[in-house]
Structures are given as structure tokens and as C-alpha cells.
Motif scaffolding. Sequence first.
Motif, PDB file in Angstrom:
ATOM      1  N   THR A 236      43.347  41.733  44.059  1.00 43.99           N
ATOM      2  CA  THR A 236      42.043  41.445  44.555  1.00 43.99           C
ATOM      3  C   THR A 236      41.737  42.940  45.227  1.00 43.99           C
ATOM      4  O   THR A 236      42.420  43.701  45.954  1.00 43.99           O
ATOM      5  N   LEU A 237      40.176  43.212  45.030  1.00 45.25           N
ATOM      6  CA  LEU A 237      39.912  44.385  45.501  1.00 45.25           C
ATOM      7  C   LEU A 237      39.007  44.119  47.084  1.00 45.25           C
ATOM      8  O   LEU A 237      37.929  43.835  47.158  1.00 45.25           O
ATOM      9  N   SER A 267      38.860  42.467  40.725  1.00 45.63           N
ATOM     10  CA  SER A 267      37.378  42.680  41.291  1.00 45.63           C
ATOM     11  C   SER A 267      37.617  42.047  42.747  1.00 45.63           C
ATOM     12  O   SER A 267      38.509  41.634  43.246  1.00 45.63           O
ATOM     13  N   GLY A 268      36.532  42.129  43.528  1.00 46.95           N
ATOM     14  CA  GLY A 268      36.429  41.968  44.845  1.00 46.95           C
ATOM     15  C   GLY A 268      35.249  42.503  45.536  1.00 46.95           C
ATOM     16  O   GLY A 268      34.368  43.367  44.959  1.00 46.95           O
ATOM     17  N   GLU A 271      35.070  46.271  45.421  1.00 43.77           N
ATOM     18  CA  GLU A 271      34.757  47.196  44.126  1.00 43.77           C
ATOM     19  C   GLU A 271      33.643  48.246  44.120  1.00 43.77           C
ATOM     20  O   GLU A 271      34.028  49.318  43.684  1.00 43.77           O
ATOM     21  N   GLU A 272      32.563  47.820  44.467  1.00 46.56           N
ATOM     22  CA  GLU A 272      31.346  48.907  44.395  1.00 46.56           C
ATOM     23  C   GLU A 272      31.455  50.054  45.236  1.00 46.56           C
ATOM     24  O   GLU A 272      31.443  51.008  44.858  1.00 46.56           O
ATOM     25  N   ARG A 275      34.241  52.214  43.409  1.00 44.68           N
ATOM     26  CA  ARG A 275      33.918  52.855  42.169  1.00 44.68           C
ATOM     27  C   ARG A 275      33.002  54.062  42.809  1.00 44.68           C
ATOM     28  O   ARG A 275      33.229  55.303  42.228  1.00 44.68           O
ATOM     29  N   PHE A 290      38.738  51.786  36.452  1.00 45.60           N
ATOM     30  CA  PHE A 290      38.787  50.409  36.757  1.00 45.60           C
ATOM     31  C   PHE A 290      38.716  49.585  35.463  1.00 45.60           C
ATOM     32  O   PHE A 290      37.771  49.673  34.722  1.00 45.60           O
ATOM     33  N   GLY A 292      38.528  46.199  35.750  1.00 43.71           N
ATOM     34  CA  GLY A 292      37.884  44.843  35.865  1.00 43.71           C
ATOM     35  C   GLY A 292      38.904  43.519  36.017  1.00 43.71           C
ATOM     36  O   GLY A 292      40.240  43.909  36.127  1.00 43.71           O
ATOM     37  N   ARG A 293      38.444  42.571  35.741  1.00 50.24           N
ATOM     38  CA  ARG A 293      39.395  41.379  35.820  1.00 50.24           C
ATOM     39  C   ARG A 293      40.007  41.335  34.433  1.00 50.24           C
ATOM     40  O   ARG A 293      39.367  41.373  33.405  1.00 50.24           O
TER      41      ARG A 293
END
Length: 418
Positions: A236-237, A267-268, A271-272, A275, A290, A292-293
Motif C-alpha cells: 500500500t502507498l 497503489s494508495g 501515490e500521486e 510520483r 512505479f 502500479g498494482r
Amino acid sequence: MRIGILSQWFDPEPGPARLPGALAHSLAERGHEVRVLTGFPNYPDGVVQDGYPIAWRRDEIDRDLVIRRVALYPSHDASAVRRTANYASFGVSAAVVGASVFKGLDAVWVSNSPVTVGLPAWRIARAMRLPVLLHVLDLWPDNIVSSEVVTSRRATALLLSSVHRWNRWMYRTASHVSAISPGIARILESRGVSAGKLSYVPLWADEQTFRPSSDDGFRATMATPPDRVTVLYAGTLGRAQAIDRLVDACNRYPRHEPSIDVWIAGSGVEEEELRRRAEQSRAPNVRVRFLGRVPTAEMRSVMSAADIHFIGLRDDANSTVTLPSKLQATMASAKPILLSVAGDARAIVDEAGAGFTAEPGSSDALTRALVQAARSGRPRLCEMGHASRTAYDRDFSLAAGTTRIERILDGLTSGAPA
């Protein structure tokens, strides 16, 4: 022995919900009769799985296990009200229509997560007069405070007071209490659990999923040079996992040190932001990617291709006594660990020689640990991975955990000290 397993979470639910099932089958393989009391599978998304229409109760056979499922309110979202309804509904159903499945058994192992299992545990211990081993998998209510599910100070204070009272009652009801970390055991003793009925029994990993593998084909997919050290975070992010410290450490990585790749899978909510921070990096010798899932079926190949796995937690009082489940999963996979957690987890990694540690909350300390890993090179990291697996087999494996629990239950049934 004839042993009961009480856990809200059970097969076919994934992830940590698989661990009680692993214990149940392990005990059955050792010749014990095992019966299980659980709910209808709805973890992790709160949606009941196909083939399990909710009823007041449903009995089934799974190979060597007798399983009784009881009704609950399915939910696993961010709503404190719906999550409480999920926990409470299982506790009531298990006590009222489920506990009779344990009639005639010798002892019962109880997962204390969530704490509403205290209600069926009380019926088992008092009304049915069976010895109960309560395994404390989460430190309640501390975990709720750390997760910030409840934000109101007044509500938090009320919650703490109520859950502490409930816990004291639950601990008195149990014949024996086990904790998954030495730090949690110390806290439980400070909260009134006598040392004589307290023991340390760490959890195991899902060994069907997490095991050694030499598959590094994913490195070619990522165009990673064969001699470059690769760091992986998978999960989890969120804020609790302190991945922001890892990204900041990458941004501070010295230009003259060996090049590294950092893969972030999952993801979590963070995340944004993560990044954005990674895009600001000016370190030419660090590539942060990154992913992703990643589908579960592909996760093993990703984990196998990485050289060292990052595990972090936000620096608070609860983290020092927490053993993140990723710790056992990484050790079972024969991978070394880049750890940004204090307390019990750090002691385990240091003692086993299973990786590198950094002070939590310090990006500079984590940068230094990254440099150590990069300088070590892939062959040395592979050796540390073997040390990691050796420590897992000795202290954290399903076989070791089953033996510990077996001995405690045998002591409870015979009247001997656990």
C-alpha cells in the motif's frame, strides 16, 4: 488433541487472512482434530465472495477441517461505523450460533483481531469450560489510533477507555495470552497480563506465496542491467508505510555511488505525491519506477527479481513494537531487507544479518543504507538473503509457530505450565 480455531478471517480470503488457515491445516497434518469457527469471506474489499451466500450459519468440510461460518455484516471500507458493524456482527454471531461447533474439544486458539472475538471467547471459556489461547495479532486500541480512522480527540479518548476495559476483561477470560512481538508482550504485561500466562509467538508468512525463487526474468522487462542492485517496495502507498522517506533518500543519493533501480509496486492515497517527488529527483544514477498494482500471479516474479526489499513504518510508539507482515514474507522469500523501522523489527534484522537498517524518519540515514546495499553488490545481497531465510525457518516459519502453539495448548489441557 481436539483443537478449535476461532478467527473472523480465514480461507479463501487472501493475504494475512490466510494465516489462520495455514495453522489449522498444519495442526491437522500433525494428527490433531481441528474445527474452525469463522465468518463468510469478504476480505479485503468487503464484498462476499461468490459461492458463499450469507446465512445464520453454514457448516462445511475442507480436506481435514470442519468449518462453521456464521453471519456478519460485510464491510472493509474507511467508515468507522461500517467497520465496527462488521466486527461486532461476527462477534455476536460467533457467540450465539457458532461456538457450539467446539463442543467436546480440548482447547481453542483464538485470533484477537478484531477484539470483538472476546464475546465468543468468553462463552467458550466460561460456558463451555474450554481452555482458550488468545493470540494477540494487533495491539488494540493502539492500532486504531495509529491508523487515524477516528480523528476526533473526544471520540478517541472514549474509544481508548472502552477498548482498554474490554481488553482487560478478555485477557482475564483467556487461559493463556500470546503476543506476536516481544514489545507487545511487554506492553500486555504492563497492562495487567501476568507474566505466567504470557508468551511470545511470532506469526508466520503465507508460505505458498512467499518462498525462495531464482526467477529474475522481470529484470529484463524493466531493462535493468545484470549487475545493478534493485530495491523493491511492494504494498500500500500510504503515509503509514513511510515510502516518502525512500523516495527522498533516492533524491539525495550521491552521484559517485553505484547506480541503483528502485521499483515501487502498489497503489494508495500517497501515490500521486510520491510520483511528484520522484520526478523532481536530480540523482542521475537512481531510477525510480512505479509499477502500479501488480497482479498476485505476477508478484512472485517481481519479488524474486529484486535484490533487496524495503520495509518502512511511520515513526511512532506503535511502530517500535510492530513486526510488519512484510518482514516474515521477505525473509520467507530469502531476500534481504532495507528496514526503516525501530524496535523489535530492527533487532531481528540486525541479529540475523538479514539486511541494512536506518533510523525511521531520517531520509539521510536511509540514503546511507541505500549506499551500503549498492556497494555490497548482488552476490553479497544474495548471501544476506540466505541468512534471512535461515532466520525465518528457525524463528518464524509455520512449522516453528505450530510447534509453539501446540506446546501451549498441550500445557493448557494437561494443567502443566505453558
